[in-house]
Write an enzyme that holds these catalytic residues in place. Structure first.
Site, PDB file in Angstrom:
ATOM      1  N   TRP A   1      99.415 148.469  51.233  1.00  0.00           N
ATOM      2  CA  TRP A   1      99.872 149.339  50.672  1.00  0.00           C
ATOM      3  C   TRP A   1      99.262 151.288  50.352  1.00  0.00           C
ATOM      4  CZ3 TRP A   1      97.483 151.843  46.002  1.00  0.00           C
ATOM      5  CH2 TRP A   1      97.821 152.050  45.353  1.00  0.00           C
TER       6      TRP A   1
ATOM      7  N   HIS B   1     100.685 148.857  42.067  1.00  0.00           N
ATOM      8  CA  HIS B   1     102.060 148.570  41.981  1.00  0.00           C
ATOM      9  C   HIS B   1     102.716 150.283  41.913  1.00  0.00           C
ATOM     10  CE1 HIS B   1     106.079 147.076  42.279  1.00  0.00           C
ATOM     11  NE2 HIS B   1     106.396 148.279  40.899  1.00  0.00           N
ATOM     12  N   TRP B   2     103.992 151.023  42.600  1.00  0.00           N
ATOM     13  CA  TRP B   2     104.694 152.180  42.282  1.00  0.00           C
ATOM     14  C   TRP B   2     105.478 151.928  42.328  1.00  0.00           C
ATOM     15  CZ3 TRP B   2     101.653 156.212  42.651  1.00  0.00           C
ATOM     16  CH2 TRP B   2     100.127 156.677  43.423  1.00  0.00           C
TER      17      TRP B   2
ATOM     18  N   ASP C   1     112.430 150.460  39.823  1.00  0.00           N
ATOM     19  CA  ASP C   1     111.098 149.563  40.152  1.00  0.00           C
ATOM     20  C   ASP C   1     111.781 148.708  41.405  1.00  0.00           C
ATOM     21  OD1 ASP C   1     109.437 148.417  40.374  1.00  0.00           O
ATOM     22  OD2 ASP C   1     109.134 148.114  38.299  1.00  0.00           O
TER      23      ASP C   1
ATOM     24  N   CYS D   1     106.147 148.387  48.093  1.00  0.00           N
ATOM     25  CA  CYS D   1     106.243 149.394  46.725  1.00  0.00           C
ATOM     26  C   CYS D   1     106.311 150.570  47.139  1.00  0.00           C
ATOM     27  CB  CYS D   1     105.361 148.987  45.366  1.00  0.00           C
ATOM     28  SG  CYS D   1     103.607 149.104  45.336  1.00  0.00           S
TER      29      CYS D   1
END
Length: 214
Positions: free
Chosen positions: A26, A100-101, A117, A158
């Site tokens: 991530w 989360h991005w 998103d 993400c």
């Protein structure tokens, strides 16, 4: 040893940061901050002054404290920008973190926030808060909309989707595209981009070392 791999503008990347470009990792604030800074530097001067690619720390500040500290953001001249791109994180605190991005984009010409998103709905409350706070700085009452975005097919890409969408928006918007096309941002494309960004960092690092040796 977590050595420094690259110092680029306001970004400092260590070997542990660059290693995150290998799946299944991530992306952290440092990598996303660097990619946004690099993308901004590749824009033509006439375009660069019309777009703001904000770093994760500035974006988090806007989300948490922006409406209470407009003077801090004044040097960015955000009301003068045609396009503002902000990485959104689901961390509720002021420090780096979260899991989360996503990407929030402000289009001045239509006075609208669009939220992209890759895991639809996950970051909506955070993006809405960021948009509200930024609205108080930009003036008026811009519209907010959840936009259809390329969807991640795993639990770790993400951040890469944020980088890929940000690059596509900044390139297409200033070419006068009225219908922005993100269909090429597939899982395969995102995997390829991980390799490409590693090559960019490697090239910049090698150039920096060669320059300092002279």
């Amino acid at each position: 040893m977590d050595r420094v791999v690259l110092s680029y503008g306001d970004s400092l990347l260590r070997s542990s940061d660059v290693a995150l470009l290998d799946a299944p990792h991530w992306l952290n604030d440092n990598i996303i901050g660097f990619t946004f800074e690099f993308l901004a530097s590749t824009l033509a001067p006439s375009t660069a002054e019309r777009v703001a690619l904000l770093s994760p720390d500035v974006s988090q500040f806007i989300k948490c404290c922006g409406k209470d500290a407009p003077d801090f953001l004044q040097p960015l001249e955000l009301p003068k920008k045609d396009l503002i791109l902000l990485p959104v994180n689901d961390n509720a605190g002021t420090q780096a973190g979260g899991s989360h991005w996503s990407l929030l984009a402000y289009f001045c010409t239509v006075r609208e926030f669009l939220h992209y998103d890759s895991s639809p709905g996950t970051n909506t409350p955070h993006a809405q808060l960021m948009a509200r706070n930024l609205s108080s700085i930009l003036g008026g009452n811009p519209h907010y909309r959840e936009e259809e975005a390329p969807t991640q097919h795993n639990s770790y890409d993400c951040g890469m989707y944020v980088v890929c969408v940000a690059q596509a928006l900044s390139e297409q918007y200033f070419r006068g595209c009225t219908n922005l096309n993100l269909q090429n941002i597939t899982p395969q494309y995102v995997t390829q981009k991980r390799t490409e960004w590693k090559e960019i960092i490697r090239g910049l690092s090698s150039h920096s070392k060669a320059t300092s040796a002279h």
